[in-house]
Motif scaffolding. Structure first.
Motif, PDB file in Angstrom:
ATOM      1  N   ARG A 174       0.812  -1.220   0.000  1.00  0.00           N
ATOM      2  CA  ARG A 174       0.000   0.000   0.000  1.00  0.00           C
ATOM      3  C   ARG A 174       0.842   1.264   0.000  1.00  0.00           C
ATOM      4  O   ARG A 174       0.466   2.274  -0.585  1.00  0.00           O
ATOM      5  N   SER A 175       1.964   1.230   0.679  1.00  0.00           N
ATOM      6  CA  SER A 175       2.814   2.424   0.741  1.00  0.00           C
ATOM      7  C   SER A 175       3.579   2.674  -0.548  1.00  0.00           C
ATOM      8  O   SER A 175       4.109   3.767  -0.750  1.00  0.00           O
ATOM      9  N   GLY A 176       3.679   1.681  -1.443  1.00  0.00           N
ATOM     10  CA  GLY A 176       4.351   1.868  -2.726  1.00  0.00           C
ATOM     11  C   GLY A 176       5.859   1.976  -2.623  1.00  0.00           C
ATOM     12  O   GLY A 176       6.480   2.715  -3.395  1.00  0.00           O
ATOM     13  N   ILE A 177       6.460   1.242  -1.685  1.00  0.00           N
ATOM     14  CA  ILE A 177       7.910   1.326  -1.507  1.00  0.00           C
ATOM     15  C   ILE A 177       8.636   0.737  -2.709  1.00  0.00           C
ATOM     16  O   ILE A 177       9.609   1.308  -3.212  1.00  0.00           O
ATOM     17  N   PHE A 178       8.160  -0.410  -3.192  1.00  0.00           N
ATOM     18  CA  PHE A 178       8.844  -1.080  -4.302  1.00  0.00           C
ATOM     19  C   PHE A 178       8.834  -0.227  -5.563  1.00  0.00           C
ATOM     20  O   PHE A 178       9.874   0.019  -6.178  1.00  0.00           O
ATOM     21  N   ILE A 179       7.661   0.248  -5.947  1.00  0.00           N
ATOM     22  CA  ILE A 179       7.567   1.013  -7.190  1.00  0.00           C
ATOM     23  C   ILE A 179       8.214   2.386  -7.039  1.00  0.00           C
ATOM     24  O   ILE A 179       8.698   2.966  -8.019  1.00  0.00           O
ATOM     25  N   GLY A 180       8.266   2.900  -5.819  1.00  0.00           N
ATOM     26  CA  GLY A 180       8.943   4.168  -5.607  1.00  0.00           C
ATOM     27  C   GLY A 180      10.455   4.048  -5.738  1.00  0.00           C
ATOM     28  O   GLY A 180      11.108   4.929  -6.306  1.00  0.00           O
ATOM     29  N   ILE A 181      11.010   2.937  -5.201  1.00  0.00           N
ATOM     30  CA  ILE A 181      12.462   2.753  -5.260  1.00  0.00           C
ATOM     31  C   ILE A 181      12.904   2.256  -6.629  1.00  0.00           C
ATOM     32  O   ILE A 181      13.912   2.720  -7.181  1.00  0.00           O
ATOM     33  N   MET A 182      12.167   1.309  -7.196  1.00  0.00           N
ATOM     34  CA  MET A 182      12.601   0.659  -8.435  1.00  0.00           C
ATOM     35  C   MET A 182      12.232   1.432  -9.696  1.00  0.00           C
ATOM     36  O   MET A 182      12.868   1.242 -10.730  1.00  0.00           O
ATOM     37  N   LEU A 183      11.236   2.296  -9.636  1.00  0.00           N
ATOM     38  CA  LEU A 183      10.779   2.970 -10.855  1.00  0.00           C
ATOM     39  C   LEU A 183      10.869   4.487 -10.751  1.00  0.00           C
ATOM     40  O   LEU A 183      11.505   5.131 -11.590  1.00  0.00           O
ATOM     41  N   CYS A 184      10.258   5.071  -9.738  1.00  0.00           N
ATOM     42  CA  CYS A 184      10.144   6.534  -9.688  1.00  0.00           C
ATOM     43  C   CYS A 184      11.459   7.210  -9.326  1.00  0.00           C
ATOM     44  O   CYS A 184      11.812   8.237  -9.917  1.00  0.00           O
ATOM     45  N   ALA A 185      12.177   6.661  -8.356  1.00  0.00           N
ATOM     46  CA  ALA A 185      13.416   7.306  -7.915  1.00  0.00           C
ATOM     47  C   ALA A 185      14.457   7.387  -9.031  1.00  0.00           C
ATOM     48  O   ALA A 185      15.047   8.454  -9.244  1.00  0.00           O
ATOM     49  N   PRO A 186      14.728   6.327  -9.804  1.00  0.00           N
ATOM     50  CA  PRO A 186      15.678   6.469 -10.915  1.00  0.00           C
ATOM     51  C   PRO A 186      15.216   7.456 -11.979  1.00  0.00           C
ATOM     52  O   PRO A 186      16.032   8.216 -12.514  1.00  0.00           O
ATOM     53  N   LEU A 187      13.917   7.479 -12.290  1.00  0.00           N
ATOM     54  CA  LEU A 187      13.430   8.420 -13.303  1.00  0.00           C
ATOM     55  C   LEU A 187      13.592   9.865 -12.846  1.00  0.00           C
ATOM     56  O   LEU A 187      13.968  10.739 -13.642  1.00  0.00           O
ATOM     57  N   LEU A 188      13.310  10.130 -11.583  1.00  0.00           N
ATOM     58  CA  LEU A 188      13.515  11.483 -11.064  1.00  0.00           C
ATOM     59  C   LEU A 188      14.996  11.853 -11.070  1.00  0.00           C
ATOM     60  O   LEU A 188      15.354  13.015 -11.309  1.00  0.00           O
ATOM     61  N   PHE A 189      15.860  10.879 -10.823  1.00  0.00           N
ATOM     62  CA  PHE A 189      17.300  11.151 -10.884  1.00  0.00           C
ATOM     63  C   PHE A 189      17.721  11.486 -12.315  1.00  0.00           C
ATOM     64  O   PHE A 189      18.529  12.413 -12.532  1.00  0.00           O
TER      65      PHE A 189
END
Length: 248
Positions: A174-189
């Motif tokens: 529910r917190s979206g830790i996996f998709i935040g670390i594996m997908l969103c964080a690299p794209l924002l970088f």
């Protein structure tokens, strides 16, 4: 996943122990009730007469304060939860959390490999857009990154409902830790690096424009100075010619 599995094993063991305690308490209560009922029946048979019920001035609520009585189940549940949280030792510190996250992911399954391949494609496209002088590839890459990051919540909810189709375990909490670390964080970088690249390019272009302006000003000043010198020479030559004509 070893820490998670050990946690659930501890929970199941504590629940089994609690159920055994509850069963023992129920059996003890049944034996007490049955022994009390048997004694009363035997005494009634021996006497042959029934004694009238003894009345008391106290009410039933006064004799048995049900609100003040504590259930034995409550104490058992408290002990169970205390033992669970004491026995479970979670990761401490950022490095242990990173190691726990790495061990929880199966890096060889198709979902993780597809995500890594997508990041490789995005890195190559960002490099191409940064080196290109055209505006279209830059805008397209930034739009793709924005759309994916904006739809991360929907992707997480879709993955939590349909993870059996493309993964071996449910990574989408529910917190979206996996998709935040594996997908969103690299794209924002990637977008941050591209933004820094564009700012450096804009600053270099601004410096070049200023240098050209200075060169143009120097060239215009040189032309004015050469033009003024040529006019003064022409005037001197005309004055000399006039003097010669007068002498003649």
């Amino acid at each position: 996943m070893s820490s998670i599995s050990s946690f659930f094993e501890g929970v199941t063991n504590e629940v089994i122990d609690a159920s055994e305690r509850i069963g023992a308490l129920v059996d003890e209560a049944i034996t007490i009730v049955s022994s009390g009922g048997g004694g009363g029946s035997s005494s009634g048979q021996n006497s042959g007469t029934e004694k009238p019920p003894v009345t008391s001035s106290l009410d039933f609520d006064d004799e048995f304060d049900l609100d003040g009585m504590e259930s034995p189940l409550r104490g058992i549940a408290d002990n169970v939860m205390q033992n669970i949280f004491e026995g479970h030792v979670g990761p401490r510190g950022p490095m242990e959390q990173i190691q726990a996250f790495k061990s929880a992911i199966r890096w060889g399954e198709p979902l993780i490999l597809c995500i890594l391949g997508f990041h490789c494609v995005m890195i190559l496209s960002c490099i191409y857009a940064a080196r290109s002088t055209a505006l279209a590839p830059r805008i397209s890459v930034m739009l793709v990154i924005g759309v994916i990051v904006r739809s991360a919540e929907w992707l997480n909810s879709y993955g939590s409902l349909n993870w059996q189709r493309f993964a071996t375990q449910n990574y989408f909490d529910r917190s979206g830790i996996f998709i935040g670390i594996m997908l969103c964080a690299p794209l924002l970088f990637y977008s941050f690096v591209m933004l820094i690249w564009f700012l450096r390019e804009a600053s270099s272009l601004l410096k070049e424009v200023k240098q050209r302006e200075r060169r143009a000003k120097k060239a215009s000043k040189g032309k004015k100075e050469t033009g003024g010198n040529s006019t003064s020479k022409e005037k001197k030559e005309k004055a000399g010619d006039n003097k010669v004509v007068k002498k003649d």
